[in-house]
Design an enzyme around this catalytic site. Structure first.
Site, PDB file in Angstrom:
ATOM      1  N   GLY A  17       0.817  -1.202   0.000  1.00 22.62           N
ATOM      2  CA  GLY A  17       0.000   0.000   0.000  1.00 22.62           C
ATOM      3  C   GLY A  17       0.854   1.257   0.000  1.00 22.62           C
ATOM      4  CG  ASP A  18       0.798   3.699   2.450  1.00 17.70           C
ATOM      5  OD1 ASP A  18      -0.285   4.311   2.521  1.00 17.70           O
ATOM      6  OD2 ASP A  18       1.192   2.902   3.320  1.00 17.70           O
ATOM      7  N   GLY A  20       1.250   5.216  -4.175  1.00 22.64           N
ATOM      8  CA  GLY A  20       0.957   6.355  -5.034  1.00 22.64           C
ATOM      9  C   GLY A  20      -0.160   6.061  -6.009  1.00 22.64           C
ATOM     10  CB  ALA A  44      -7.772   3.394   1.734  1.00 28.70           C
ATOM     11  N   GLY A  45      -6.079   5.950   2.169  1.00 27.86           N
ATOM     12  CA  GLY A  45      -5.941   7.372   1.914  1.00 27.86           C
ATOM     13  C   GLY A  45      -5.197   7.619   0.629  1.00 27.86           C
ATOM     14  CD  GLN A 228      -6.707  -1.011   2.418  1.00 26.84           C
ATOM     15  OE1 GLN A 228      -7.410  -1.673   1.665  1.00 26.84           O
ATOM     16  NE2 GLN A 228      -7.225  -0.144   3.266  1.00 26.84           N
ATOM     17  CB  THR A 303      -3.101   9.686   3.217  1.00 25.83           C
ATOM     18  OG1 THR A 303      -2.038   9.752   2.271  1.00 25.83           O
ATOM     19  CG2 THR A 303      -4.150  10.713   2.855  1.00 25.83           C
ATOM     20  CE  LYS A 308      10.595   7.551  10.405  1.00 28.77           C
ATOM     21  NZ  LYS A 308      11.715   7.784  11.346  1.00 28.77           N
ATOM     22  CE  LYS A 335       5.892   9.143  -2.355  1.00 22.87           C
ATOM     23  NZ  LYS A 335       5.802   9.173  -0.887  1.00 22.87           N
ATOM     24  CG  ASP A 337      10.941  12.333  -6.904  1.00 20.57           C
ATOM     25  OD1 ASP A 337      10.088  11.468  -7.216  1.00 20.57           O
ATOM     26  OD2 ASP A 337      10.780  13.127  -5.953  1.00 20.57           O
TER      27      ASP A 337
END
Length: 447
Positions: A17-18, A20, A44-45, A228, A303, A308, A335, A337
């Site tokens: 998850g997370d 993007g 979820a976010g 997720q 989100t 963390k 990500k 970058d």
């Protein structure tokens, strides 16, 4: 059925998850007529940045930011009406039209007792805690399986809802008082609250499956959005440290109410490294300077909860597993970058378990806990990629890194994200309008 020349695409997370998915769904929604959220809840976010403005969405599909895109919250989701209405109010304050948001009448509803039981149960687990968000998602799905749940269509029946809730709340109050030593809920107050939610939600409620089928018959593009990631799937993730539903591609058919023959493509989303929130094993997890750098440069905070995220190197073993479980035919890497400043980058290509070499994800979480990563190290590029808008503009070492990942997980890369904004993206192939399985790299075999 009419033959289709367009595409119905599932977007799934290829890690924990997370990854993007919100940004990728937002990008693809430009080419979609309908976006369907098929599982999960307010645990979820999705964070989407448009023209410098940040939108944090939990239940509403990312496609809502396009005024002509129809958005559906499918029956496989669980809906917290209070949170959903808060999201709607926030979007309307920002002058984002919400009349195209539709809600499945058979989606289940998260109630106050679900949140209380979720938080109390997690606290009771002590050092065996699962790392839940405490938003009541697991208990809502548990009631769904136990066949005692409240569905959206139940909310719409104001004449029968009070009796249904009185019985259910009386049952749940026994658990709250006797098992968790909590005060009982006032059933009449809950009834009044949720009847009020029903009045506001009523204009959005539809037969989700029929609506989607009609869109398919009219050859409209549909994007199916999970919440997720694959490794949090209830059946195929790192159980018991998983969510309570099926974010994998197969879950889209159940959660949206469509047959598998109606799906054309599956695009997976993975970070250029790996993150995880909550408890559970994480073979490539980094502690120390590099882990802190990834967290800070990647703004790795949840989100939904603000927690963390744990950070580690890219894990190609779980990448290949996600390809297999989901039937993925292309990948979006996000990500990239974040890795810009590193002199060298490691990639987990296999595991070592009790001295044995293993290239496949183990289904036994106890064995997974013992897995030690086998790394290959490649040079970093140590220059900014944030302004790159084509593959040719990327540093050679960054291109080599992407090529290496594509070869390891055995699917081509269709999209590369280099920041949070829409424009910080390289589109190698449009997964909706582009030809299926156009290879990014010629030495990656198609088959």
């Amino acid at each position: 059925m009419n033959f289709r020349t367009l595409a119905n695409v599932i977007v799934i997370g290829a890690q924990w998850g997370d990854e993007g998915k919100g940004k990728i769904t937002d990008l693809l929604s430009k080419s979609a007529d309908m976006v369907v959220r098929y599982q999960g809840g307010v645990n979820a976010g999705h964070t989407v940045v448009v023209n410098g403005q940040t939108f944090k969405l939990h239940l509403i599909p990312s496609g809502i930011l396009y005024p002509d895109t129809e958005c559906i919250i499918g029956s496989g989701t669980v809906i917290d009406p209070k949170m959903l209405l808060n999201e709607l109010d926030q979007l309307e304050l920002l002058q984002i039209p919400t009349q195209h948001l539709l809600i499945s009448e058979t989606a289940h509803v998260t109630m106050p007792y679900h949140r209380l039981i979720d938080q109390a149960a997690e606290q009771r687990r002590g050092n065996r805690k699962l790392g839940t968000t405490g938003r009541g998602i697991g208990p809502t799905y548990a009631d769904k399986s136990e066949r005692t749940g409240i569905r959206v269509l139940d909310l719409m029946h104001s004449e029968s809802l009070p009796d249904q809730l009185r019985w259910t709340i009386a049952y749940k109050n026994v658990l709250l008082e006797k098992l968790y030593d909590l005060p009982p809920l006032d059933s009449e107050a809950v009834i009044d609250e949720y009847l009020g939610y029903a009045d506001r939600l009523r204009p959005h409620v539809v037969d989700c499956s029929l609506k989607i089928y009609d869109a398919i018959q009219h050859r409209r593009n549909i994007l199916f959005e999970g919440a997720q990631g694959t490794l949090l799937d209830l059946d195929h993730g790192t159980y018991p440290y998983v969510t309570s539903s099926n974010p994998v591609a197969g879950g889209a058919c159940i959660g949206a109410g469509v047959g598998p023959t109606m799906i054309d493509r599956v695009i997976g989303v993975a970070k250029a490294y790996t993150t995880r929130v909550g408890e559970g094993p994480f073979p490539t997890e980094l502690e120390g300077e590099v882990g802190t750098l990834l967290c800070e440069r990647g703004s790795e905070f949840g989100t939904t909860t603000g927690r963390k995220r744990r950070c580690g190197w890219f894990d190609a073993v779980i990448g290949r597993y996600a390809v297999r479980i989901n039937g993925m035919d292309c990948l979006a890497i996000t990500k990239l970058d974040v890795l810009d400043t590193l002199p060298e980058i490691k990639v987990c290509v296999a595991y070592k378990v009790a001295g044995d070499h293993c290239e496949h994800f183990p289904s036994d979480s106890r064995q997974f806990t013992l897995c030690e990563p086998v790394y290959e190290t490649i040079p970093g590029w140590q220059q900014s990629t944030e302004q790159c808008r084509s593959l040719d503009e990327l540093p050679t070492a960054a291109q080599d890194y992407l090529k290496f990942l594509a070869e390891l997980v055995e699917v081509p890369i269709a999209i590369v994200s280099l920041g949070a904004s829409r424009d910080q993206t390289i589109i190698v192939e449009d997964p909706i309008h582009g030809p299926k399985r156009t290879l990014l790299y010629p030495n990656l075999k198609e088959g």
